[in-house]
Design a protein around this motif. Structure first.
Motif, PDB file in Angstrom:
ATOM      1  N   PHE A  32       0.835  -1.206   0.000  1.00  0.00           N
ATOM      2  CA  PHE A  32       0.000   0.000   0.000  1.00  0.00           C
ATOM      3  C   PHE A  32       0.874   1.261   0.000  1.00  0.00           C
ATOM      4  O   PHE A  32       0.685   2.170  -0.807  1.00  0.00           O
ATOM      5  N   LEU A  33       1.866   1.292   0.882  1.00  0.00           N
ATOM      6  CA  LEU A  33       2.747   2.467   0.945  1.00  0.00           C
ATOM      7  C   LEU A  33       3.628   2.552  -0.289  1.00  0.00           C
ATOM      8  O   LEU A  33       3.951   3.641  -0.759  1.00  0.00           O
ATOM      9  N   ARG A  34       4.010   1.403  -0.798  1.00  0.00           N
ATOM     10  CA  ARG A  34       4.890   1.418  -1.973  1.00  0.00           C
ATOM     11  C   ARG A  34       4.165   1.988  -3.196  1.00  0.00           C
ATOM     12  O   ARG A  34       4.765   2.680  -4.012  1.00  0.00           O
ATOM     13  N   VAL A  35       2.860   1.731  -3.305  1.00  0.00           N
ATOM     14  CA  VAL A  35       2.106   2.355  -4.404  1.00  0.00           C
ATOM     15  C   VAL A  35       2.027   3.871  -4.174  1.00  0.00           C
ATOM     16  O   VAL A  35       2.227   4.661  -5.099  1.00  0.00           O
ATOM     17  N   LEU A  36       1.779   4.282  -2.934  1.00  0.00           N
ATOM     18  CA  LEU A  36       1.743   5.725  -2.648  1.00  0.00           C
ATOM     19  C   LEU A  36       3.093   6.370  -2.952  1.00  0.00           C
ATOM     20  O   LEU A  36       3.168   7.530  -3.343  1.00  0.00           O
ATOM     21  N   ASP A  37       4.155   5.603  -2.782  1.00  0.00           N
ATOM     22  CA  ASP A  37       5.503   6.139  -3.016  1.00  0.00           C
ATOM     23  C   ASP A  37       5.951   6.017  -4.470  1.00  0.00           C
ATOM     24  O   ASP A  37       7.065   6.404  -4.811  1.00  0.00           O
ATOM     25  N   GLY A  38       5.110   5.436  -5.342  1.00  0.00           N
ATOM     26  CA  GLY A  38       5.446   5.474  -6.769  1.00  0.00           C
ATOM     27  C   GLY A  38       5.482   4.142  -7.498  1.00  0.00           C
ATOM     28  O   GLY A  38       5.576   4.115  -8.720  1.00  0.00           O
ATOM     29  N   GLU A  39       5.381   3.006  -6.776  1.00  0.00           N
ATOM     30  CA  GLU A  39       5.481   1.710  -7.462  1.00  0.00           C
ATOM     31  C   GLU A  39       4.121   1.243  -7.995  1.00  0.00           C
ATOM     32  O   GLU A  39       3.071   1.771  -7.639  1.00  0.00           O
ATOM     33  N   LYS A  40       4.175   0.241  -8.862  1.00  0.00           N
ATOM     34  CA  LYS A  40       2.953  -0.427  -9.321  1.00  0.00           C
ATOM     35  C   LYS A  40       3.140  -1.927  -9.172  1.00  0.00           C
ATOM     36  O   LYS A  40       4.270  -2.418  -9.195  1.00  0.00           O
ATOM     37  N   PHE A  41       2.029  -2.626  -9.031  1.00  0.00           N
ATOM     38  CA  PHE A  41       2.089  -4.074  -8.837  1.00  0.00           C
ATOM     39  C   PHE A  41       1.101  -4.775  -9.741  1.00  0.00           C
ATOM     40  O   PHE A  41       0.030  -4.255 -10.032  1.00  0.00           O
ATOM     41  N   GLU A  42       1.468  -5.957 -10.143  1.00  0.00           N
ATOM     42  CA  GLU A  42       0.579  -6.847 -10.894  1.00  0.00           C
ATOM     43  C   GLU A  42      -0.691  -7.107 -10.069  1.00  0.00           C
ATOM     44  O   GLU A  42      -1.803  -7.012 -10.576  1.00  0.00           O
ATOM     45  N   VAL A  43      -0.497  -7.425  -8.783  1.00  0.00           N
ATOM     46  CA  VAL A  43      -1.629  -7.591  -7.858  1.00  0.00           C
ATOM     47  C   VAL A  43      -1.635  -6.384  -6.926  1.00  0.00           C
ATOM     48  O   VAL A  43      -0.732  -6.207  -6.113  1.00  0.00           O
ATOM     49  N   PRO A  44      -2.640  -5.503  -7.060  1.00  0.00           N
ATOM     50  CA  PRO A  44      -2.611  -4.267  -6.269  1.00  0.00           C
ATOM     51  C   PRO A  44      -2.920  -4.529  -4.788  1.00  0.00           C
ATOM     52  O   PRO A  44      -3.566  -5.514  -4.456  1.00  0.00           O
ATOM     53  N   PRO A  45      -2.466  -3.623  -3.906  1.00  0.00           N
ATOM     54  CA  PRO A  45      -2.900  -3.687  -2.512  1.00  0.00           C
ATOM     55  C   PRO A  45      -4.399  -3.418  -2.441  1.00  0.00           C
ATOM     56  O   PRO A  45      -4.956  -2.770  -3.336  1.00  0.00           O
ATOM     57  N   VAL A  46      -5.042  -3.902  -1.390  1.00  0.00           N
ATOM     58  CA  VAL A  46      -6.503  -3.747  -1.285  1.00  0.00           C
ATOM     59  C   VAL A  46      -6.923  -3.405   0.145  1.00  0.00           C
ATOM     60  O   VAL A  46      -6.400  -3.949   1.108  1.00  0.00           O
ATOM     61  N   TRP A  47      -7.853  -2.439   0.250  1.00  0.00           N
ATOM     62  CA  TRP A  47      -8.578  -2.177   1.497  1.00  0.00           C
ATOM     63  C   TRP A  47      -9.929  -1.609   1.097  1.00  0.00           C
ATOM     64  O   TRP A  47     -10.180  -1.406  -0.098  1.00  0.00           O
ATOM     65  N   GLU A  50     -14.968 -11.685   0.973  1.00  0.00           N
ATOM     66  CA  GLU A  50     -13.939 -12.735   0.829  1.00  0.00           C
ATOM     67  C   GLU A  50     -13.703 -13.055  -0.641  1.00  0.00           C
ATOM     68  O   GLU A  50     -12.573 -13.203  -1.096  1.00  0.00           O
ATOM     69  N   ARG A  51     -14.810 -13.156  -1.371  1.00  0.00           N
ATOM     70  CA  ARG A  51     -14.710 -13.471  -2.797  1.00  0.00           C
ATOM     71  C   ARG A  51     -13.973 -12.376  -3.568  1.00  0.00           C
ATOM     72  O   ARG A  51     -13.140 -12.649  -4.426  1.00  0.00           O
ATOM     73  N   MET A  52     -14.267 -11.109  -3.236  1.00  0.00           N
ATOM     74  CA  MET A  52     -13.600  -9.977  -3.897  1.00  0.00           C
ATOM     75  C   MET A  52     -12.094 -10.019  -3.651  1.00  0.00           C
ATOM     76  O   MET A  52     -11.292  -9.885  -4.590  1.00  0.00           O
ATOM     77  N   ILE A  53     -11.704 -10.222  -2.402  1.00  0.00           N
ATOM     78  CA  ILE A  53     -10.270 -10.218  -2.073  1.00  0.00           C
ATOM     79  C   ILE A  53      -9.561 -11.374  -2.777  1.00  0.00           C
ATOM     80  O   ILE A  53      -8.470 -11.202  -3.343  1.00  0.00           O
ATOM     81  N   ALA A  54     -10.198 -12.550  -2.788  1.00  0.00           N
ATOM     82  CA  ALA A  54      -9.586 -13.714  -3.442  1.00  0.00           C
ATOM     83  C   ALA A  54      -9.407 -13.442  -4.931  1.00  0.00           C
ATOM     84  O   ALA A  54      -8.403 -13.812  -5.538  1.00  0.00           O
ATOM     85  N   ARG A  55     -10.371 -12.782  -5.521  1.00  0.00           N
ATOM     86  CA  ARG A  55     -10.312 -12.462  -6.945  1.00  0.00           C
ATOM     87  C   ARG A  55      -9.193 -11.462  -7.237  1.00  0.00           C
ATOM     88  O   ARG A  55      -8.472 -11.601  -8.220  1.00  0.00           O
ATOM     89  N   VAL A  56      -9.068 -10.455  -6.391  1.00  0.00           N
ATOM     90  CA  VAL A  56      -8.011  -9.447  -6.584  1.00  0.00           C
ATOM     91  C   VAL A  56      -6.642 -10.103  -6.452  1.00  0.00           C
ATOM     92  O   VAL A  56      -5.720  -9.798  -7.212  1.00  0.00           O
TER      93      VAL A  56
END
Ligand code: CP3
Length: 341
Positions: free
Chosen positions: A5-20, A333-339
């Motif tokens: 989560f912080l790494r995206v705020l700091d400029g990175e991108k991920f194949e699987v994004p952080p989620v909240w 639960e289903r949403m998080i598993a899918r992400v």
């Protein structure tokens, strides 16, 4: 190494994004309802550091989100300025309204630290209990949105009381906004010092203003808060959420406040938003909260759409607004598993 989560705020991108999820601690969870009953009222829950910390941690234990948002409310700032605050069961917040110079004059210049310290204590306790890689988010309401409740004394369908006051008595309305800018900035600084890794500024009702009013009452005040926070804490991470705003409006808020990320609701065209932002601002959002109620294949499709359209973008997966209380837990639960699949 900090979490995703912080790494995206700091400029990175991920194949699987952080989620909240916005409002991830709340009435859709039986453990929340139980703790809330123990606390007595909603305001009592917000101001009880042990219980506020407990409900902040509940969705982390259950779902393992990448970030926790401290349990509190945007109306705690006006409450700390001396406006009476209570919640009508099944209806929503009620505040002692500020409608003229006399009622404005009753507000304090500074928030009552005895009240805001309880929020900071909840942050300290929560940070100590959270897994290292889970980030902690502090927040405040944007001045415009808080003013809509403060002027009306309650939630309103069209925010007409605040819009009218801004038209009829712009000088007084400016004073209300300025007081909220000062005190909200101070509240965010206090939360970061207490352990918040990032802060979010919620402007839920920014979608009801004409462009000039939007600039004056949404863009400028949020940018002023961000500048004050960064003057105290230069590397503060800030997320703005101008809900309902146009793409131009979102862009203006994000850029003028040098936000690390902007939350977008489900109406916003996320692909166009990503083009505007480039690599400069992360996007947080924007699943329709109703897709989370629908569940099943409709939910899968909606999740895949968000992920597909924001592939290669600095992205934090979230809803376009808070989760609703009738949402089935199994759909979360289903949403998080899918992400995360
Ligand atoms: O996101 C989180 O989990 C953190 C906690 C949080 C709450 N409110 C708890 C809450 C946050 C970030 C907020 C922000 C907030 N509060 C906003 C901006 C974001 C948004 O949702 O638009 C606004 C406009 C408010 C003011 C507010 N608080 C209203 C209008 C209401 C009543 C509506 C409702 O959903 O009942 C609240 C109450 C509230 N704040 C609840 C929660 C969990 C439900 C209260 C309960 O337990 O009965």
């Amino acid at each position: 190494m900090s979490g995703k989560f912080l790494r995206v705020l700091d400029g990175e991108k991920f194949e699987v994004p952080p989620v909240w999820m916005m409002r991830q601690a709340g009435r859709y969870l039986p453990e929340y309802r139980e703790t809330r009953a123990k606390a007595g009222g909603f305001v009592d829950l917000c101001l009880n550091p042990d219980l506020a910390s407990e409900v902040t941690l509940q969705p982390i234990r259950r779902f393992g989100f990448d970030a926790a948002i401290i349990f509190s409310d945007i109306l705690i700032v006006p409450y700390a300025l001396g406006a009476k605050l209570w919640f009508e069961e099944g209806e929503g917040p009620r505040l002692e309204p500020v409608t003229d110079q006399a009622s404005f004059g009753k507000l304090a210049d500074q928030p009552d630290r005895k009240i805001t310290e309880r929020v900071y204590e909840a942050l300290v306790q929560t940070r100590a209990a959270l897994p290292k890689e889970t980030s902690l988010i502090g927040f405040c309401g944007a001045p415009w949105t808080v003013a809509t409740y403060l002027v009306a004394g309650r939630g309103t369908g069209d925010q007409a009381p605040a819009r009218l006051l801004a038209m009829q008595e712009p000088a007084l309305f400016q004073k209300i906004i300025d007081r909220l800018v000062e005190t909200s900035a101070e509240h965010l600084i206090g939360q970061i010092k207490a352990g918040a890794d990032a802060v979010q500024i919620f402007d839920t009702w920014s979608g009801v203003l004409d462009p000039q009013s939007f600039e004056r009452w949404c863009v400028k005040p949020v940018a002023a808060i961000a500048a004050k926070v960064r003057a105290a804490i230069p590397d503060a991470r800030i997320i703005v959420f101008p809900k309902g705003a146009s793409l131009n409006g979102i862009d203006a808020v994000a850029k003028q406040s040098s936000a690390n990320a902007a939350g977008i609701d489900w109406i916003t065209n996320r692909k166009e938003c990503a083009v505007r932002f480039g690599d400069n601002v992360a996007i947080q959002g924007n699943l329709d909260p109703l897709a989370l109620i629908a569940g099943g294949e409709a939910l899968d499709k909606a999740v895949d759409n968000v992920l597909g359209e924001l592939r290669g973008v600095r992205h934090i997966f979230n809803l376009g607004h808070g989760i609703r209380k009738e949402t089935p837990i199994e759909n979360v639960e289903r949403m998080i598993a899918r992400v995360r699949r």
